[in-house]
Write a protein that holds these residues in place. Structure first.
Motif, PDB file in Angstrom:
ATOM      1  N   GLY A   1       3.717  -6.623 -11.407  1.00 44.07           N
ATOM      2  CA  GLY A   1       3.634  -6.431 -12.845  1.00 44.07           C
ATOM      3  C   GLY A   1       4.944  -5.894 -13.369  1.00 44.07           C
ATOM      4  O   GLY A   1       5.756  -5.366 -12.610  1.00 44.07           O
TER       5      GLY A   1
ATOM      6  N   HIS B   1       2.609  11.320 -10.250  1.00 40.91           N
ATOM      7  CA  HIS B   1       1.802  11.938 -11.304  1.00 40.91           C
ATOM      8  C   HIS B   1       0.478  12.436 -10.728  1.00 40.91           C
ATOM      9  O   HIS B   1      -0.033  11.874  -9.765  1.00 40.91           O
TER      10      HIS B   1
ATOM     11  N   ALA C   1      -1.301   1.392  -8.764  1.00 41.41           N
ATOM     12  CA  ALA C   1      -0.878   2.135  -7.576  1.00 41.41           C
ATOM     13  C   ALA C   1      -1.958   3.143  -7.178  1.00 41.41           C
ATOM     14  O   ALA C   1      -2.305   3.276  -5.994  1.00 41.41           O
ATOM     15  N   GLN C   2      -2.517   3.843  -8.155  1.00 42.99           N
ATOM     16  CA  GLN C   2      -3.573   4.822  -7.845  1.00 42.99           C
ATOM     17  C   GLN C   2      -4.813   4.130  -7.290  1.00 42.99           C
ATOM     18  O   GLN C   2      -5.434   4.611  -6.335  1.00 42.99           O
TER      19      GLN C   2
ATOM     20  N   LEU D   1       0.883  -0.212 -14.031  1.00 43.59           N
ATOM     21  CA  LEU D   1       1.431  -0.246 -12.673  1.00 43.59           C
ATOM     22  C   LEU D   1       1.108   1.050 -11.935  1.00 43.59           C
ATOM     23  O   LEU D   1       0.750   1.036 -10.754  1.00 43.59           O
TER      24      LEU D   1
ATOM     25  N   VAL E   1      -3.237  -5.362   1.109  1.00 41.53           N
ATOM     26  CA  VAL E   1      -2.715  -5.832  -0.171  1.00 41.53           C
ATOM     27  C   VAL E   1      -1.717  -6.934   0.169  1.00 41.53           C
ATOM     28  O   VAL E   1      -0.683  -6.665   0.776  1.00 41.53           O
TER      29      VAL E   1
ATOM     30  N   MET F   1       3.914   1.539  -1.128  1.00 38.33           N
ATOM     31  CA  MET F   1       4.518   1.683  -2.458  1.00 38.33           C
ATOM     32  C   MET F   1       3.497   2.267  -3.428  1.00 38.33           C
ATOM     33  O   MET F   1       3.825   3.143  -4.239  1.00 38.33           O
ATOM     34  N   ALA F   2       2.262   1.800  -3.333  1.00 32.56           N
ATOM     35  CA  ALA F   2       1.209   2.330  -4.208  1.00 32.56           C
ATOM     36  C   ALA F   2       1.041   3.831  -3.984  1.00 32.56           C
ATOM     37  O   ALA F   2       0.936   4.611  -4.939  1.00 32.56           O
ATOM     38  N   GLN F   3       1.040   4.246  -2.720  1.00 30.06           N
ATOM     39  CA  GLN F   3       0.891   5.678  -2.422  1.00 30.06           C
ATOM     40  C   GLN F   3       2.081   6.475  -2.966  1.00 30.06           C
ATOM     41  O   GLN F   3       1.925   7.558  -3.523  1.00 30.06           O
TER      42      GLN F   3
ATOM     43  N   ILE G   1      17.455  -3.314 -15.324  1.00 31.60           N
ATOM     44  CA  ILE G   1      16.311  -2.555 -15.847  1.00 31.60           C
ATOM     45  C   ILE G   1      15.862  -3.133 -17.181  1.00 31.60           C
ATOM     46  O   ILE G   1      16.665  -3.671 -17.934  1.00 31.60           O
TER      47      ILE G   1
ATOM     48  N   MET H   1       6.986  -3.354 -10.631  1.00 28.09           N
ATOM     49  CA  MET H   1       6.555  -3.082  -9.251  1.00 28.09           C
ATOM     50  C   MET H   1       6.079  -4.418  -8.701  1.00 28.09           C
ATOM     51  O   MET H   1       5.290  -5.095  -9.351  1.00 28.09           O
TER      52      MET H   1
ATOM     53  N   ILE I   1      -5.008   1.140  -5.723  1.00 26.75           N
ATOM     54  CA  ILE I   1      -4.732   0.628  -4.380  1.00 26.75           C
ATOM     55  C   ILE I   1      -4.702   1.783  -3.367  1.00 26.75           C
ATOM     56  O   ILE I   1      -5.224   1.671  -2.248  1.00 26.75           O
ATOM     57  N   SER I   2      -4.116   2.904  -3.775  1.00 32.15           N
ATOM     58  CA  SER I   2      -4.043   4.063  -2.874  1.00 32.15           C
ATOM     59  C   SER I   2      -5.417   4.577  -2.492  1.00 32.15           C
ATOM     60  O   SER I   2      -5.591   5.151  -1.417  1.00 32.15           O
TER      61      SER I   2
ATOM     62  N   ILE J   1       4.169   5.653  -5.477  1.00 32.97           N
ATOM     63  CA  ILE J   1       4.135   5.690  -6.954  1.00 32.97           C
ATOM     64  C   ILE J   1       3.046   6.662  -7.427  1.00 32.97           C
ATOM     65  O   ILE J   1       3.245   7.419  -8.375  1.00 32.97           O
ATOM     66  N   SER J   2       1.908   6.642  -6.731  1.00 30.29           N
ATOM     67  CA  SER J   2       0.808   7.542  -7.111  1.00 30.29           C
ATOM     68  C   SER J   2       1.203   9.006  -7.005  1.00 30.29           C
ATOM     69  O   SER J   2       0.675   9.844  -7.727  1.00 30.29           O
TER      70      SER J   2
ATOM     71  N   ASN K   1      -0.109   3.591 -17.970  1.00 25.03           N
ATOM     72  CA  ASN K   1       0.801   2.610 -17.367  1.00 25.03           C
ATOM     73  C   ASN K   1       0.019   1.807 -16.328  1.00 25.03           C
ATOM     74  O   ASN K   1      -0.486   2.368 -15.356  1.00 25.03           O
TER      75      ASN K   1
ATOM     76  N   LYS L   1      10.786  -0.287 -10.030  1.00 26.86           N
ATOM     77  CA  LYS L   1      11.806   0.216 -10.949  1.00 26.86           C
ATOM     78  C   LYS L   1      11.164   1.300 -11.814  1.00 26.86           C
ATOM     79  O   LYS L   1      10.062   1.103 -12.321  1.00 26.86           O
ATOM     80  N   LEU L   2      11.867   2.405 -11.977  1.00 26.64           N
ATOM     81  CA  LEU L   2      11.378   3.491 -12.821  1.00 26.64           C
ATOM     82  C   LEU L   2      12.314   3.673 -14.016  1.00 26.64           C
ATOM     83  O   LEU L   2      13.530   3.593 -13.860  1.00 26.64           O
TER      84      LEU L   2
ATOM     85  N   MET M   1       1.045  -7.706  -5.057  1.00 27.15           N
ATOM     86  CA  MET M   1       0.836  -6.705  -6.124  1.00 27.15           C
ATOM     87  C   MET M   1       2.042  -6.844  -7.044  1.00 27.15           C
ATOM     88  O   MET M   1       3.170  -6.844  -6.564  1.00 27.15           O
TER      89      MET M   1
ATOM     90  N   ARG N   1       0.843  -1.201   0.000  1.00 21.55           N
ATOM     91  CA  ARG N   1       0.000   0.000   0.000  1.00 21.55           C
ATOM     92  C   ARG N   1       0.880   1.253   0.000  1.00 21.55           C
ATOM     93  O   ARG N   1       0.614   2.215  -0.731  1.00 21.55           O
TER      94      ARG N   1
ATOM     95  N   GLU O   1       8.081   6.318 -16.122  1.00 26.72           N
ATOM     96  CA  GLU O   1       7.293   5.094 -16.234  1.00 26.72           C
ATOM     97  C   GLU O   1       7.703   4.102 -15.140  1.00 26.72           C
ATOM     98  O   GLU O   1       8.889   3.884 -14.926  1.00 26.72           O
ATOM     99  N   VAL O   2       6.705   3.496 -14.499  1.00 26.94           N
ATOM    100  CA  VAL O   2       6.973   2.363 -13.613  1.00 26.94           C
ATOM    101  C   VAL O   2       7.126   1.153 -14.533  1.00 26.94           C
ATOM    102  O   VAL O   2       6.153   0.747 -15.164  1.00 26.94           O
TER     103      VAL O   2
END
Lengths: 503, 503
Positions: free
Chosen positions: B340, A268, B261-262, B257, B335, A260-262, B347, A338, B264-265, A264-265, B255, A358-359, B338, A258, A334-335
């Motif tokens: 992908g 953007h 992330a959004q 992933l 979660v 990580m999701a926050q 990389i 994950m 799940i957040s 990454i969110s 994307n 990874k980005l 998660m 969770r 870009e992710v």
């Protein structure tokens, strides 16, 4: 595997003087004996392509380091056998080998640095491949396998074979060539910048021919004027020293997935705009003339149709910019990976201890790798949710974007060659991908690059089921052969004898 | 592997009449010959534990279905050999087998349904194990391996061996027993509810003894009054029909992933509160008496220290609730997986086509599985970012929470037994985990459960390096034997002869 539909091509404006010259003298093709040599070797070179594709030279995976070495040896063996001199394998610090060879016996002729790479992308998800990615097959008019297009079949073999054909059939080459084929392009060419700096004299040239790149469509050539740069990083977010029971501990312990999701969110806005402080500072709007080029490309190519072909019915990107701007001249974060927790079938009631991401960032002209990389690192640390630790697994040195102008006899020669082999006037455009070495050549050697590679966007490069059309593979050989003669002719006509420098 | 520190135990209030009875008559232990039988078989039963642990009966992984079957056969062989009757293997629809055996020859005695499970959790991440999870070892005072505590060594073998000991040493049992050991507890016991309904007569009993559960610490017994329920689901978010090149397409294509992330957040506020509309509607505050129990537990056990032991220095949960409330009586949406994109070393510049996630929800009393599951599904569909498709891979039927009261001769007998073997007064508490069958027994058979299982919180159940203390394993055998005699005595004293029903 669908072919592109035929596009109508409008007239593309080149530097007036060069065009005038080319029109006055006509195209200078490769001699018939060279073209016959190419046709006669088509079968053999198809087998050679499969030989090279069957070496799984995945630069991203340390476990494949020996196979990357094998591919380097394979390439230098070919270089030697076709008549290049001073053939050698160089090792950029810490990374995969770079191969080099040269032929410099053409007086009063320019020197081209031919660039490409023999390393390939990883193949996962393997279960989406219809055949073994490292058992190259020739069937139904295509070759299949990882790297069969990018860049083994689309660029480096056609370039080397063309040299072989011209040398064998005529005993000489019209221009001087230096050939640099590296083994770490797919991981961003780490070490290449320093290596070019250290070998500046050896690599000195008038222009670069990149055997890495692509065409717009099977019947639509294009000349790439710009590339995005790249930077990448990987990081791990940790919340506990061990995986925990989601029932016994869940609710009182931070969940790393969770979190990580926050995190990454936070990179953007919901509308797709990058939210990293400072990231967009150096990004410039397109010039009026660039906007004209973009519009022309949009008239030529069904941009939304390209996306629909890969199953994207509804494009999504930064608001206020066209699809081409989003793909070519806007930066991205870009992710690319994950993961964490239980990924098997069914359910495991685990509260994991860590999450990974990874980005890969694509940069545009005027952005500085170090500034944007630091901005992202700073952002991730600042937006880290509570009760988490963040560690960076790696941060790439990256490469900056590349932007060329349309002038130069090499560009005119490339344009004429593409028109000759593909039967249509090339269009000027950009690519959203990155070829770090090309940016380094511009910065260190002060030379522009012409892109001569012959895959097209539907060939699944970097994805499962990569393929190369037989027809484009053979055409690529002819194109490189023609280019050597046409660029010599364009040079002779354009550059006054007094300005010619012996390299 | 650290032992818990010793806690000081205050007096725990039991139903006054029962305590009075127990105090008046004294504890009714198992006879000496039974205890000698147990001691004499300690070595042999250690080997039996390892035999059973070495069967990798992971219910979550379809590839292990045959091993789950093997474990079922192993268990029924043991049931038969120790003297249980009507031993059989039942298959709940679509899922792993459930084993059953009974001994009903005790007149004027109550009937206990002994419950446990022989299936185990998956073992990944395998590289964090110090030894093979399915090569059980006995060393340094512990047994190691997956399932060695939960539930093979902590519960089911001690229960079966205790029956063996009492039957062998005395020729009879003080009470009637029905033994139900299932193979799908770790995946939420799908099918169990319907199976219990269909076998209501066969399973009829006065109370349940759960051989699944745990103790508070090595020297601190506890009696569990409540469990959280569980529901789970897995889903896949898709944005394209194939993986794409992050340079060529990145910026114009959603994307998956980032979108995941959004999504799940959106389930929680940054402060950890669940944001799913309707999810918390039926959740009740704790009663004053429950708050007293929670406070007492907090005085006994170093709650923050428990977290520090698993590397959680800073707890994180829903604001306004204590750690125990967060773990025991507040619902969660965790979660648990998660993933992908590219998960290898280094990389890969890929824009993946899909992302996956799995959620495990813990439910508290009065929440209805179907309502909360639907609320989460509805939320995920509503908050789906643009240009994405969402499909549910699975949605569990789940199980509701369980809440018992403290009355009943079985609860008093369990308390006296635990005090006898562990030397301290048990504390009443809840567990944050879920044992779906226990909730089904309450709902369908209208019986409460006493929890007699002997692992403690540091034994890494559901995590790498699960272990079982030798001492607790042996103590568990004695405890089950004592319980059979003590519960008979408590019954005889408490339940008037006229109220006794022959089952």
């Amino acid at each position: 595997m669908k072919c592109h539909t035929r596009y109508t091509i409008p007239f593309v404006i080149l530097s007036a003087a060069l065009i005038q010259g080319a029109l006055a003298r006509g195209f200078a093709p490769a001699p018939t004996e060279v073209l016959e040599y190419i046709t006669a070797h088509n079968e053999e070179w198809g087998k050679e392509l499969c030989d090279l594709v069957n070496i799984p030279s995945i630069s991203a995976l340390p476990a494949h380091a020996l196979q990357v070495d094998s591919a380097a040896k394979w390439v230098t063996n070919l270089m030697s056998s076709i008549g290049l001199r001073n053939v050698g394998i160089f090792r950029t610090s810490l990374h995969h080998p770079t191969t080099y060879g040269e032929w410099l016996l053409a007086p009063n002729a320019p020197t081209a640095l031919i660039y490409g790479h023999y390393d390939v992308q990883p193949v996962d998800p393997l279960d989406l491949w219809d055949s073994d990615p490292f058992k190259c097959e020739r069937r139904d008019g295509v070759y299949t396998g990882r790297g069969v297009a990018d860049d083994k079949g689309s660029g480096i073999l056609p370039a080397l074979h063309a040299i072989q054909a011209v040398l064998s059939a005529t005993g000489t080459l019209p221009i001087n060539v230096k050939v640099l084929i590296e083994g770490a392009e797919e991981i961003g060419s780490p070490g290449m910048k320093g290596w070019i700096e250290a070998h500046k004299e050896m690599l000195k040239c008038d222009f670069v021919i990149s055997a890495d790149g692509s065409q717009v469509a099977v019947d639509q050539p294009g000349l790439v004027l710009g590339l995005r740069g790249m930077a990448s990083m990987g990081f791990t977010l940790t919340t506990a020293s061990t995986d925990l029971h989601s029932g016994l501990f869940g609710g009182a312990v931070q969940n790393p997935l969770r979190a990580m999701a926050q995190l990454i969110s936070s990179l953007h806005s919901p509308q797709g705009k990058i939210q990293v402080d400072g990231f967009l500072d150096d990004v410039k709007d397109l010039s009026a003339s660039e906007l004209v080029d973009y519009k022309r490309f949009e008239e030529l190519v069904d941009v939304k149709g390209e996306l629909a072909k890969v199953g994207v019915d509804e494009p999504f990107g930064e608001e206020g910019h066209s699809i081409l701007e989003q793909r070519w001249s806007r930066p991205t974060i870009e992710v690319v990976g994950m993961w964490g927790g239980f990924m098997g079938d069914g359910i495991k009631t685990v509260l994991p201890r860590e999450a990974h991401a990874k980005l890969a960032m694509r940069l545009v002209p005027y952005q500085k790798v170090e500034l944007v990389t630091d901005a992202v690192k700073q952002h991730l640390m600042s937006f880290l949710p509570p009760s988490c630790n963040l560690t960076f697994d790696f941060v790439s040195k990256g490469s900056e974007a590349y932007l060329a102008n349309k002038d130069g006899y090499w560009m005119a020669a490339a344009s004429a060659t593409l028109k000759h082999v593909m039967g249509a006037e090339p269009v000027y455009y950009r690519m959203g991908g990155s070829i770090p070495a090309v940016a380094h050549f511009k910065e260190i050697l002060d030379v522009d690059t012409i892109f001569m590679a012959f895959d097209v966007p539907d060939q699944n490069i970097h994805a499962p089921n990569e393929f190369m059309r037989e027809g484009l593979y053979e055409m690529a050989h002819e194109a490189f052969a023609h280019l050597l003669f046409e660029v010599k002719a364009a040079y002779a006509e354009t550059v006054p004898t007094t300005e010619r420098a012996e390299l």
